[in-house]
Design a protein around this motif. Structure first.
Motif, mmCIF file in Angstrom:
data_model
loop_
_atom_site.group_PDB
_atom_site.id
_atom_site.type_symbol
_atom_site.label_atom_id
_atom_site.label_comp_id
_atom_site.label_asym_id
_atom_site.label_seq_id
_atom_site.Cartn_x
_atom_site.Cartn_y
_atom_site.Cartn_z
ATOM 1 N N PHE A 165 0.846 -1.205 0.000
ATOM 2 C CA PHE A 165 0.000 0.000 0.000
ATOM 3 C C PHE A 165 0.882 1.255 0.000
ATOM 4 O O PHE A 165 0.642 2.202 -0.760
ATOM 5 N N ALA A 166 1.927 1.231 0.833
ATOM 6 C CA ALA A 166 2.853 2.376 0.893
ATOM 7 C C ALA A 166 3.561 2.555 -0.452
ATOM 8 O O ALA A 166 3.699 3.685 -0.937
ATOM 9 N N LEU A 167 3.962 1.450 -1.070
ATOM 10 C CA LEU A 167 4.593 1.549 -2.401
ATOM 11 C C LEU A 167 3.623 2.209 -3.384
ATOM 12 O O LEU A 167 4.002 3.072 -4.173
ATOM 13 N N GLY A 168 2.364 1.788 -3.312
ATOM 14 C CA GLY A 168 1.341 2.325 -4.220
ATOM 15 C C GLY A 168 1.124 3.816 -4.013
ATOM 16 O O GLY A 168 0.830 4.557 -4.947
ATOM 17 N N GLN A 169 1.285 4.247 -2.767
ATOM 18 C CA GLN A 169 1.079 5.673 -2.466
ATOM 19 C C GLN A 169 2.349 6.486 -2.644
ATOM 20 O O GLN A 169 2.336 7.706 -2.476
ATOM 21 N N GLY A 170 3.456 5.788 -2.900
ATOM 22 C CA GLY A 170 4.752 6.488 -2.981
ATOM 23 C C GLY A 170 5.213 6.962 -1.618
ATOM 24 O O GLY A 170 5.997 7.904 -1.498
ATOM 25 N N ALA A 171 4.727 6.289 -0.563
ATOM 26 C CA ALA A 171 5.067 6.696 0.811
ATOM 27 C C ALA A 171 6.216 5.836 1.349
ATOM 28 O O ALA A 171 6.506 4.769 0.812
ATOM 29 N N ASP A 172 6.847 6.314 2.424
ATOM 30 C CA ASP A 172 7.916 5.527 3.071
ATOM 31 C C ASP A 172 7.302 4.420 3.912
ATOM 32 O O ASP A 172 6.156 4.518 4.344
ATOM 33 N N TYR A 173 8.089 3.383 4.151
ATOM 34 C CA TYR A 173 7.636 2.294 5.031
ATOM 35 C C TYR A 173 8.786 1.951 5.964
ATOM 36 O O TYR A 173 9.928 1.842 5.517
ATOM 37 N N ASP A 174 8.496 1.771 7.245
ATOM 38 C CA ASP A 174 9.531 1.506 8.253
ATOM 39 C C ASP A 174 10.315 0.231 7.897
ATOM 40 O O ASP A 174 9.758 -0.873 7.910
#
Ligand SMILES: NC(=O)c1ccc[n+]([C@@H]2O[C@H](COP(=O)([O-])OP(=O)(O)OC[C@H]3O[C@@H](n4cnc5c(N)ncnc54)[C@H](O)[C@@H]3O)[C@@H](O)[C@H]2O)c1
Ligand SMILES: O=P(O)(O)OC[C@H](O)CO
Length: 318
Positions: free
Chosen positions: A252-261
């Motif tokens: 989901f984070a990849l899809g949003q272009g967001a960082d992931y811990d």
């Protein structure tokens, strides 16, 4: 039968909680963490707010933990091979039950092949189960797979509890592949949802992902039908539809272009890369897995990945 769980992460701790009634030892590698858990009766980092019952003893002494005759291995997949090599003398000849999900990136082996270095008939427990659900005593059904049917029955009896119903299988390779591969598809499902591509696209990915899982199962030595059970289809359903899944959340984070811990355990990331290599070696078409491997390695973004999948030649649905 005495039981220990090695690895005091979320899953190891949850399994130990369910086994506490019969008495269980939980091994944590960090002595300070083990002392804190034993004293406060809580695993504050992984299962905050869940009480560790009295029958559960936490230790950081591996020799003590390995005195048990049945050992559940709940360290993450990519640490398993080194752990088994380093501690082979303590593990040799024990009844070993893998609890991890994945394929080792270096050797391209699953957990039971690694455990087979030190024991004759390694078993695996796998299937749809969030650690927090198990720890709360919510009902769960899992697969217990072991090539030796007598040992499989014995482990099924020992490790079932009032809330965990274990179904037996004699196909550990199929059971572990189901658990490993569903994490890869869950990353794809999360990515599709994170990018806002819609639930229809996710349903397509889950279905075509399952087709990939079935396609590689036989060539890797599994009985493909095993993947239709809890360890494959069951866990695929859970993981691809729940934000509680770390693999889905990472996607989901990849899809949003967001960082992931990066400290969070996401087994599907390394497994996608390992399985993409296996598929290439065996000349098996696994387009979703290849795209997930490319996403994880940063070779594609989600929109390029989706374009790669949609532009493939039209084909029959098998
Ligand atoms: N959390 C779940 O809901 C769940 C459910 C089913 C299966 N699993 C599987 O269980 C396995 C473990 O996942 P988790 O959720 O417990 O992970 P986690 O991140 O909560 O914990 C991992 C634990 O392993 C320990 N660890 C890491 N490397 C180690 C090493 N080299 N030696 C010893 N200990 C080491 C860490 O200290 C940590 O305590 C994974 O393969 C996962 O797929 C997890
Ligand atoms: O949080 P995940 O994605 O590792 O999934 C946990 C379990 O494997 C679900 O069965």
């Amino acid at each position: 039968m005495s039981v220990s769980v090695l690895g005091a992460g979320a899953f190891g701790t949850a399994l130990a909680i369910t086994l506490a009634e019969r008495g269980v030892t939980l091994w944590a590698r960090d002595p300070d963490a083990a002392t804190a858990m034993q004293k406060t009766r809580e695993n504050a980092t992984r299962l905050k707010g869940i009480h560790l019952p009295e029958g559960l003893t936490v230790t950081s002494d591996l020799t003590t933990a390995c005195a048990a005759d049945t050992i559940l291995m709940a360290v993450p997949m990519q640490s398993t091979a080194a752990f088994v090599t380093e501690n082979a003398d303590l593990l040799r000849g024990k009844k070993l039950v893998a609890c991890s999900k994945g394929v080792d990136l270096t050797s391209l082996r699953g957990p039971t092949a690694i455990l087979a270095e030190v024991t004759r008939a390694p078993a695996i427990i796998t299937g749809p189960s969030f650690a927090i659900d198990i720890a709360r005593g919510l009902p769960t059904a899992l697969t217990l797979a072991c090539k030796n049917p007598i040992l499989g029955e014995e482990l099924q009896e020992t490790l079932s509890s009032a809330t965990i119903r274990l179904y037996r299988s004699t196909d550990p390779v199929g059971a572990e592949l189901g658990g490993a591969l569903k994490n890869v598809i869950a990353i794809a499902a999360g990515a599709v949802m994170g990018a806002g591509l819609g639930e229809s696209a996710r349903a397509a990915l889950i279905t075509r992902g399952f087709a990939e899982m079935m396609r590689i199962a036989g060539p890797l030595g599994a009985i493909p039908e095993t993947l239709m059970g809890l360890s494959g289809f069951g866990d695929l359903t859970l993981t691809c539809t729940s934000p509680t899944s770390r693999n889905y959340a990472y996607g989901f984070a990849l899809g949003q272009g967001a960082d992931y811990d990066p400290t969070i355990t996401v087994e599907g990331a390394a497994t996608a890369r390992a399985v993409a290599r296996l598929a290439r070696d065996k000349d098996i078409e696994m387009p979703i897995t290849s795209v997930v491997a490319a996403l994880v390695e940063g070779r594609l973004d989600v929109s390029q990945g989706m374009q790669t999948l949609l532009s493939r030649p039209l084909k029959e649905e098998i």
